[in-house]
Write a protein that holds these residues in place. Structure first.
Motif, mmCIF file in Angstrom:
data_model
loop_
_atom_site.group_PDB
_atom_site.id
_atom_site.type_symbol
_atom_site.label_atom_id
_atom_site.label_comp_id
_atom_site.label_asym_id
_atom_site.label_seq_id
_atom_site.Cartn_x
_atom_site.Cartn_y
_atom_site.Cartn_z
ATOM 1 N N PRO A 180 -38.299 -11.483 -7.449
ATOM 2 C CA PRO A 180 -37.076 -11.271 -8.228
ATOM 3 C C PRO A 180 -35.854 -11.610 -7.379
ATOM 4 C CG PRO A 180 -38.014 -9.176 -7.546
ATOM 5 C CD PRO A 180 -38.979 -10.226 -7.104
ATOM 6 N N LYS A 181 -34.846 -12.181 -8.009
ATOM 7 C CA LYS A 181 -33.636 -12.597 -7.267
ATOM 8 C C LYS A 181 -32.443 -11.757 -7.713
ATOM 9 C CE LYS A 181 -35.536 -16.374 -5.333
ATOM 10 N NZ LYS A 181 -36.900 -16.199 -5.798
ATOM 11 N N PHE A 182 -31.625 -11.385 -6.724
ATOM 12 C CA PHE A 182 -30.439 -10.579 -7.023
ATOM 13 C C PHE A 182 -29.245 -11.117 -6.239
ATOM 14 C CE2 PHE A 182 -34.090 -7.792 -7.585
ATOM 15 C CZ PHE A 182 -33.862 -7.360 -8.876
ATOM 16 N N TYR A 183 -28.049 -10.719 -6.674
ATOM 17 C CA TYR A 183 -26.850 -11.063 -5.895
ATOM 18 C C TYR A 183 -26.809 -10.154 -4.676
ATOM 19 C CZ TYR A 183 -25.341 -13.664 -9.983
ATOM 20 O OH TYR A 183 -25.273 -14.553 -11.014
ATOM 21 N N PRO A 184 -26.862 -10.718 -3.476
ATOM 22 C CA PRO A 184 -26.955 -9.863 -2.285
ATOM 23 C C PRO A 184 -25.675 -9.077 -2.009
ATOM 24 C CG PRO A 184 -26.826 -12.194 -1.656
ATOM 25 C CD PRO A 184 -26.953 -12.151 -3.155
ATOM 26 N N ASN B 238 -26.157 -4.961 -9.803
ATOM 27 C CA ASN B 238 -27.056 -6.027 -10.222
ATOM 28 C C ASN B 238 -27.753 -5.651 -11.527
ATOM 29 O OD1 ASN B 238 -27.731 -8.555 -8.498
ATOM 30 N ND2 ASN B 238 -27.301 -6.968 -6.965
ATOM 31 N N LEU B 239 -28.242 -4.417 -11.585
ATOM 32 C CA LEU B 239 -28.933 -3.981 -12.801
ATOM 33 C C LEU B 239 -27.981 -3.953 -13.989
ATOM 34 C CD1 LEU B 239 -31.357 -1.090 -11.767
ATOM 35 C CD2 LEU B 239 -31.772 -3.541 -11.869
ATOM 36 N N ALA B 240 -26.745 -3.468 -13.742
ATOM 37 C CA ALA B 240 -25.775 -3.396 -14.842
ATOM 38 C C ALA B 240 -25.493 -4.802 -15.379
ATOM 39 C CB ALA B 240 -24.489 -2.730 -14.351
ATOM 40 N N LYS C 29 -25.387 -2.507 -0.949
ATOM 41 C CA LYS C 29 -25.556 -3.924 -1.297
ATOM 42 C C LYS C 29 -27.019 -4.342 -1.174
ATOM 43 C CE LYS C 29 -21.024 -5.556 -0.062
ATOM 44 N NZ LYS C 29 -20.185 -6.217 0.894
ATOM 45 N N VAL C 30 -27.467 -5.149 -2.115
ATOM 46 C CA VAL C 30 -28.859 -5.617 -2.105
ATOM 47 C C VAL C 30 -29.149 -6.429 -0.837
ATOM 48 C CG1 VAL C 30 -30.470 -7.195 -3.266
ATOM 49 C CG2 VAL C 30 -29.208 -5.518 -4.598
ATOM 50 N N TYR D 102 -31.008 -4.543 1.553
ATOM 51 C CA TYR D 102 -32.294 -3.956 1.148
ATOM 52 C C TYR D 102 -33.446 -4.618 1.898
ATOM 53 C CZ TYR D 102 -30.469 -1.607 -3.102
ATOM 54 O OH TYR D 102 -29.812 -0.796 -3.980
ATOM 55 N N SER D 103 -34.485 -3.830 2.135
ATOM 56 C CA SER D 103 -35.710 -4.424 2.675
ATOM 57 C C SER D 103 -36.381 -5.220 1.564
ATOM 58 C CB SER D 103 -36.667 -3.329 3.149
ATOM 59 O OG SER D 103 -37.180 -2.645 2.025
ATOM 60 N N PHE D 104 -37.370 -6.027 1.963
ATOM 61 C CA PHE D 104 -38.100 -6.843 0.993
ATOM 62 C C PHE D 104 -38.751 -5.952 -0.074
ATOM 63 C CE2 PHE D 104 -41.744 -9.448 -0.322
ATOM 64 C CZ PHE D 104 -41.049 -10.560 -0.743
ATOM 65 N N GLY D 105 -39.354 -4.849 0.385
ATOM 66 C CA GLY D 105 -40.030 -3.942 -0.543
ATOM 67 C C GLY D 105 -39.045 -3.319 -1.531
ATOM 68 N N MET D 106 -37.834 -3.019 -1.045
ATOM 69 C CA MET D 106 -36.827 -2.430 -1.937
ATOM 70 C C MET D 106 -36.411 -3.448 -2.995
ATOM 71 S SD MET D 106 -34.678 -0.527 1.017
ATOM 72 C CE MET D 106 -33.328 0.086 0.056
#
Ligand SMILES: Nc1ncnc2c1ncn2[C@@H]1O[C@H](COP(=O)(O)OP(=O)(O)OP(=O)(O)O)[C@@H](O)[C@H]1O
Ligand SMILES: [Mg+2]
Length: 321
Positions: A88-92, A99-101, A131-132, A135-139
């Motif tokens: 999954p890709k997110f804005y870091p 991001n979810l919103a 901020k994403v 986040y770790s990879f798992g998060m």
């Protein structure tokens, strides 16, 4: 009346030029089960899941999600379905919550309460406003699951959700999937790691180069798995190997990276260890090799076409239902 299948894929095929990436795959996922699509790199897992999501079209075969097909229902086929393909890709530079919103806004919206709920489910509520990028990879993988849960799906499709996670991250992902399944969610996940799916999946389809090599219940597969292998380290592996001649029930080979790999019944392994010790050979280590199911997985997916054990090769599709 029988309940409609969450996924009913029949003879689904996808070709890229001369390469048949997915070759007549038939697979049914009942509502409420956790189903694994298992296979090594290049087996066709992602290609198959892409077709489920309508991202690419099959060249042949039909796919129904809760009884709906892309041909008749278009994007509404995905009502009640969500998940992710590859990572999954997110804005870091935005927080997990933002991001979810943002994603929710593209998909009919979600209340702040629902955002909290999904963040809570995946155990990210404490880091939701970070901020994403940090986040770790798992998060990030778990945030991907949270994003998928926003639309309150009935079917969650996850492409290698535990890929790249460390053992603790894998354990967290497994327990998250188990919790979701216990709440009634149907889950279809792919993996290249038998140990990852054997604990959580009811049924599996094992693929190799686009084709099915096993289809059925994990428990039935377990019954056909070979004996547990052991790896032994001694102070004189060559001499230990020679002592194996007294134990014809065992297969003892020198491992290229050191030690001996011993295959056979537990009783024979115990007797062999006793022989070594009474012969004055010192034991420096005794450990289990991969689990029997992992061994079977490698047998199924690494043997040359035609080299798969007969009873497992192309088990009739639908054998379990
Ligand atoms: N767009 C494409 N064009 C050409 N070949 C493709 C394309 N997508 C996939 N393939 C090929 O199809 C086969 C299956 O690929 P796929 O990505 O589905 O495998 P996978 O099981 O998901 O592997 P991995 O474990 O590496 O993710 C591979 O040989 C791959 O190179
Ligand atoms: Mg893949």
């Amino acid at each position: 009346m029988t309940e409609v299948l969450a996924v009913d894929a029949v003879d689904v095929t996808k070709r890229y030029g001369d390469l048949t990436a997915v070759d007549a795959i038939t697979l049914q996922v009942a509502q409420g089960e956790v189903y694994g699509v298992l296979g090594p790199n290049g087996a066709g897992k992602t290609t198959f899941l892409r077709m489920l999501f309508g991202l690419i079209r099959p060249d042949a075969g039909t796919i129904k999600l809760f009884g709906q097909t892309w041909e008749h229902t278009g994007p509404r086929t995905l009502d009640g379905v969500s998940g992710f393909i590859e990572s999954p890709k997110f804005y870091p530079y935005l927080s997990g919550r933002k991001n979810l919103a943002g994603l929710a806004r593209l998909d009919g919206g979600a209340t702040p309460r629902r955002l909290d709920e999904v963040l809570e489910i995946v155990d990210l509520i404490d880091r939701a406003d970070h901020k994403v990028g940090g986040y770790s990879f798992g998060m990030r993988q778990r945030l991907g699951v949270a994003a998928s849960l926003l639309r309150d799906p009935q079917l969650l499709v996850l492409d290698e959700p535990a890929n790249g996670l460390d053992p603790a991250g894998m354990r967290d992902m497994r327990s998250l999937i188990k919790r979701l399944a216990a709440g009634g969610l149907t889950v279809l996940l792919s993996s290249h790691d038998m140990s990852e799916v054997e604990e959580i999946c009811d049924n599996v389809t094992i693929m190799r180069t686009g084709s099915v090599v096993y289809h059925g219940e994990i428990s039935a597969l377990r019954d056909q798995a070979p004996e547990q292998g052991h790896r032994i380290h001694t102070d004189d592996d060559q001499r230990a190997r020679e002592r194996a001649a007294r134990h014809p029930g065992l297969q003892v080979t020198l491992a290229p990276d050191g030690g001996l790999v011993v295959e056979g019944s537990q009783h024979d392994v115990d007797a062999y260890v006793t022989t070594l010790v009474t012969s004055g050979i010192a034991m420096r280590g005794l450990e289990l090799t991969e689990t029997p199911l992992e061994t079977l997985f490698f047998m199924l997916t690494e043997s040359a076409p035609g080299g798969v054990p007969n009873e497992l090769d192309r088990r009739p599709i639908g054998a379990v239902r």
